[in-house]
Design a protein around this motif. Structure first.
Motif, PDB file in Angstrom:
ATOM      1  N   PHE A 267      98.405 -30.885 -41.167  1.00 39.66           N
ATOM      2  CA  PHE A 267      98.297 -30.732 -39.723  1.00 39.66           C
ATOM      3  C   PHE A 267      96.862 -30.405 -39.312  1.00 39.66           C
ATOM      4  N   ASP A 268      96.137 -29.684 -40.161  1.00 40.51           N
ATOM      5  CA  ASP A 268      94.803 -29.213 -39.823  1.00 40.51           C
ATOM      6  C   ASP A 268      93.744 -30.304 -39.933  1.00 40.51           C
ATOM      7  N   SER A 269      93.861 -31.167 -40.935  1.00 42.42           N
ATOM      8  CA  SER A 269      92.850 -32.215 -41.134  1.00 42.42           C
ATOM      9  C   SER A 269      93.459 -33.392 -41.870  1.00 42.42           C
ATOM     10  N   LYS A 270      92.875 -34.553 -41.701  1.00 45.38           N
ATOM     11  CA  LYS A 270      93.360 -35.755 -42.355  1.00 45.38           C
ATOM     12  C   LYS A 270      93.021 -35.718 -43.844  1.00 45.38           C
ATOM     13  N   GLY A 271      93.932 -36.297 -44.620  1.00 45.81           N
ATOM     14  CA  GLY A 271      93.674 -36.383 -46.046  1.00 45.81           C
ATOM     15  C   GLY A 271      94.822 -35.869 -46.876  1.00 45.81           C
ATOM     16  N   PRO A 272      94.702 -35.974 -48.195  1.00 44.29           N
ATOM     17  CA  PRO A 272      95.773 -35.532 -49.092  1.00 44.29           C
ATOM     18  C   PRO A 272      95.909 -34.014 -49.102  1.00 44.29           C
ATOM     19  N   VAL A 273      97.071 -33.560 -49.524  1.00 39.66           N
ATOM     20  CA  VAL A 273      97.322 -32.123 -49.623  1.00 39.66           C
ATOM     21  C   VAL A 273      96.579 -31.535 -50.819  1.00 39.66           C
ATOM     22  N   PHE A 274      96.588 -32.262 -51.921  1.00 45.17           N
ATOM     23  CA  PHE A 274      95.985 -31.748 -53.147  1.00 45.17           C
ATOM     24  C   PHE A 274      94.586 -32.315 -53.367  1.00 45.17           C
ATOM     25  N   PHE A 275      93.766 -31.528 -54.014  1.00 45.00           N
ATOM     26  CA  PHE A 275      92.443 -31.947 -54.448  1.00 45.00           C
ATOM     27  C   PHE A 275      92.438 -31.938 -55.971  1.00 45.00           C
ATOM     28  N   ARG A 276      92.150 -33.084 -56.583  1.00 46.56           N
ATOM     29  CA  ARG A 276      92.116 -33.206 -58.036  1.00 46.56           C
ATOM     30  C   ARG A 276      90.665 -33.324 -58.486  1.00 46.56           C
ATOM     31  N   GLN A 277      90.312 -32.513 -59.459  1.00 47.37           N
ATOM     32  CA  GLN A 277      88.938 -32.507 -59.948  1.00 47.37           C
ATOM     33  C   GLN A 277      88.939 -32.444 -61.470  1.00 47.37           C
ATOM     34  N   MET A 278      88.095 -33.247 -62.106  1.00 47.57           N
ATOM     35  CA  MET A 278      87.995 -33.242 -63.555  1.00 47.57           C
ATOM     36  C   MET A 278      87.257 -31.988 -64.016  1.00 47.57           C
ATOM     37  N   ARG A 279      87.869 -31.298 -64.958  1.00 47.46           N
ATOM     38  CA  ARG A 279      87.269 -30.090 -65.493  1.00 47.46           C
ATOM     39  C   ARG A 279      87.369 -30.116 -67.020  1.00 47.46           C
ATOM     40  N   VAL A 280      86.633 -29.215 -67.666  1.00 42.55           N
ATOM     41  CA  VAL A 280      86.615 -29.148 -69.132  1.00 42.55           C
ATOM     42  C   VAL A 280      87.718 -28.209 -69.591  1.00 42.55           C
ATOM     43  N   GLY A 281      88.627 -28.735 -70.446  1.00 47.52           N
ATOM     44  CA  GLY A 281      89.758 -27.953 -70.917  1.00 47.52           C
ATOM     45  C   GLY A 281      89.634 -27.579 -72.374  1.00 47.52           C
ATOM     46  N   ARG A 282      90.782 -27.280 -72.985  1.00 48.31           N
ATOM     47  CA  ARG A 282      90.790 -26.854 -74.385  1.00 48.31           C
ATOM     48  C   ARG A 282      90.238 -27.945 -75.289  1.00 48.31           C
ATOM     49  N   GLY A 283      89.445 -27.544 -76.256  1.00 49.40           N
ATOM     50  CA  GLY A 283      88.852 -28.506 -77.176  1.00 49.40           C
ATOM     51  C   GLY A 283      87.807 -29.380 -76.521  1.00 49.40           C
ATOM     52  N   ASN A 284      87.292 -28.966 -75.326  1.00 48.80           N
ATOM     53  CA  ASN A 284      86.290 -29.717 -74.569  1.00 48.80           C
ATOM     54  C   ASN A 284      86.828 -31.040 -74.024  1.00 48.80           C
ATOM     55  N   GLU A 285      88.154 -31.168 -73.941  1.00 45.16           N
ATOM     56  CA  GLU A 285      88.756 -32.379 -73.388  1.00 45.16           C
ATOM     57  C   GLU A 285      88.886 -32.243 -71.872  1.00 45.16           C
ATOM     58  N   LEU A 286      88.532 -33.323 -71.165  1.00 45.44           N
ATOM     59  CA  LEU A 286      88.597 -33.306 -69.706  1.00 45.44           C
ATOM     60  C   LEU A 286      90.045 -33.418 -69.232  1.00 45.44           C
ATOM     61  N   PHE A 287      90.343 -32.749 -68.133  1.00 48.92           N
ATOM     62  CA  PHE A 287      91.668 -32.848 -67.522  1.00 48.92           C
ATOM     63  C   PHE A 287      91.515 -32.688 -66.018  1.00 48.92           C
ATOM     64  N   ALA A 288      92.528 -33.117 -65.266  1.00 47.86           N
ATOM     65  CA  ALA A 288      92.502 -33.023 -63.808  1.00 47.86           C
ATOM     66  C   ALA A 288      93.166 -31.728 -63.368  1.00 47.86           C
ATOM     67  N   VAL A 289      92.414 -30.867 -62.700  1.00 50.83           N
ATOM     68  CA  VAL A 289      92.966 -29.618 -62.198  1.00 50.83           C
ATOM     69  C   VAL A 289      93.455 -29.832 -60.768  1.00 50.83           C
TER      70      VAL A 289
END
Length: 432
Positions: A267-289
């Motif tokens: 309601f406040d602004s146009k766009g998706p509800v979630f924001f997905r960003q690639m981050r560094v996870g366990r074992g230095n493997e990238l994942f989407a937070v």
């Protein structure tokens, strides 16, 4: 799990045989009661004593010794307890005695059969081993996998997150990684392996430069153990159970609020509800937070190179509130549910994160060590107040030190204390 099931079956069968010898049936009440009391105590002691570790798969005698000592401790403890409490006074000594002796015999017999079948099935290769050759030749045993580093785009570059992601995907599911490389490349490879959450080794004769923690052998050559992962299998199971026991009820209880926040964002602004960003996870493997979107769509910083400022013009009205109260982080409960994050652990960082004018991994090469555990929604650094933008090198160093301290001293009790302490820093002066 199969070995644990076999041990449980052996104990139940032994007490059933004891009942059969004394009463002519397999399920007399006294023998059944003793078996029911014995089983959980024995399995708990056996788990704690390493009776289901990788060592018992490599050497059957080690497994039999640990299981037998666990049985002995269990029976002695129960008999002493029963004596003082004056319970089981009218039971058959023959049935109980036969059950106890039979437990030792059947556990040893089942484990010997299990060891024979497993070693036959895997042709002696109980663990999965991977050898990475980096510009050197090395005699690799037939049971080990081997890949060429250059052909697979792998190099010991601590400043290349994409290469680290390729390495993480290559070693996923591997128990032991051995690197054969030139002397000048040994230390960079060792630094990479320390954050990979596996048993990592370097083929070398040099000890000091790589911080070796042990010596191993492969194909008649000496290797240095430089990483083993901070948690044992049992502790990883405990930590995962802790995550699920918190995440699942939290998602159910918070569902109405999460839906309300989602509608408010739309309601406040146009766009998706979630924001997905690639981050560094366990074992230095990238994942989407996952996070609730708190910025205008066309101004979202996917690389994370621009830290959020106070009164940041990119932040929406709803976004300002959910960031201030940390509600924007709640969708990360989905990451916990899917297994890419934990409730407690080092916070995951975006690839473009800067401390002053330096990328995080340029500030201190130990930065990659913090990825030996799954990243967390909260962590020791957060409850100590280390939040917000990293304007200076020290802003990162304080967080890094707290993360390494957490990894070195992990316990489920500490996770619980950090989780409780998080309530005091949900609203923080540096959260904007």
């Amino acid at each position: 799990m199969l070995l644990l099931t076999l041990d449980g079956t052996a104990v139940l069968t032994a007490f059933g045989i004891g009942s059969l010898l004394r009463f002519g049936n397999l399920s007399s009440q006294s023998a059944f009661d003793m078996a029911v009391v014995t089983l959980p105590v024995f399995l708990g002691v056996a788990l704690n004593s390493g009776a289901y570790s990788i060592d018992v798969l490599r050497a059957n005698r080690v497994g039999i010794a640990r299981a037998s000592s666990s049985l002995g401790f269990t029976f002695c403890s129960l008999l002493l307890l029963f004596y003082y409490l004056r319970v089981l006074q009218d039971v058959s000594r023959l049935a109980i005695g036969a059950g106890m002796i039979g437990s030792f015999v059947l556990v040893a017999a089942f484990r010997t059969l299990f060891s024979f079948v497993v070693h036959y099935a895997v042709d002696g290769a109980v663990t999965s081993e991977l050898v990475i050759l980096d510009e050197v030749s090395f005699p690799v045993p037939a049971t080990a996998k081997v890949i060429d580093a250059a052909a697979n785009g792998l190099r010991p570059d601590l400043r290349d997150p994409m290469m680290l992601d390729r390495l993480a995907k290559r070693i996923r599911g591997i128990d032991r990684v051995v690197i054969a490389c030139r002397a000048e490349a040994q230390r960079p490879w060792a630094m990479l392996l320390k954050g990979a959450n596996i048993q990592g080794e370097i083929v070398t004769t040099e000890f000091d430069a790589v911080g070796a923690i042990g010596i191993r052998e492969l194909g008649g050559r000496t290797t240095l153990l430089v990483a083993s992962g901070p948690l044992s299998l049992r502790n990883r199971m405990v930590k995962r159970a802790f995550d699920l026991l918190f995440a699942v009820p939290a998602l159910i209880l918070l569902a109405p609020m999460l839906l309300f926040v989602a509608f408010a964002i739309r309601f406040d602004s146009k766009g998706p509800v979630f924001f997905r960003q690639m981050r560094v996870g366990r074992g230095n493997e990238l994942f989407a937070v996952y996070k609730f979107r708190s910025m205008l769509v066309d101004q979202c910083d996917e690389a994370g190179s621009l830290s959020t400022q106070r009164d940041d013009s990119r932040i929406t009205r709803v976004g300002a509130f959910i960031r201030k109260t940390s509600i924007d982080e709640l969708p990360q409960l989905l990451n916990v549910l899917f297994g890419s994050m934990s409730i407690v652990g080092p916070r995951p960082h975006a690839l473009g994160s800067l401390a002053g004018q330096q990328l995080f991994w340029d500030v201190d090469e130990r930065y990659w060590h913090r990825h030996a555990l799954k990243p967390g929604i909260t962590g020791l650094a957060q409850v100590r107040g280390f939040r917000g933008a990293t304007y200076r090198r020290d802003d990162l160093m304080r967080r890094l030190q707290a993360d390494l301290e957490y990894i070195a001293g992990w316990s489920v009790w500490r996770d619980f204390k950090i989780l409780v302490s998080t309530a005091t820093v949900v609203i923080h002066k540096n959260a904007y």
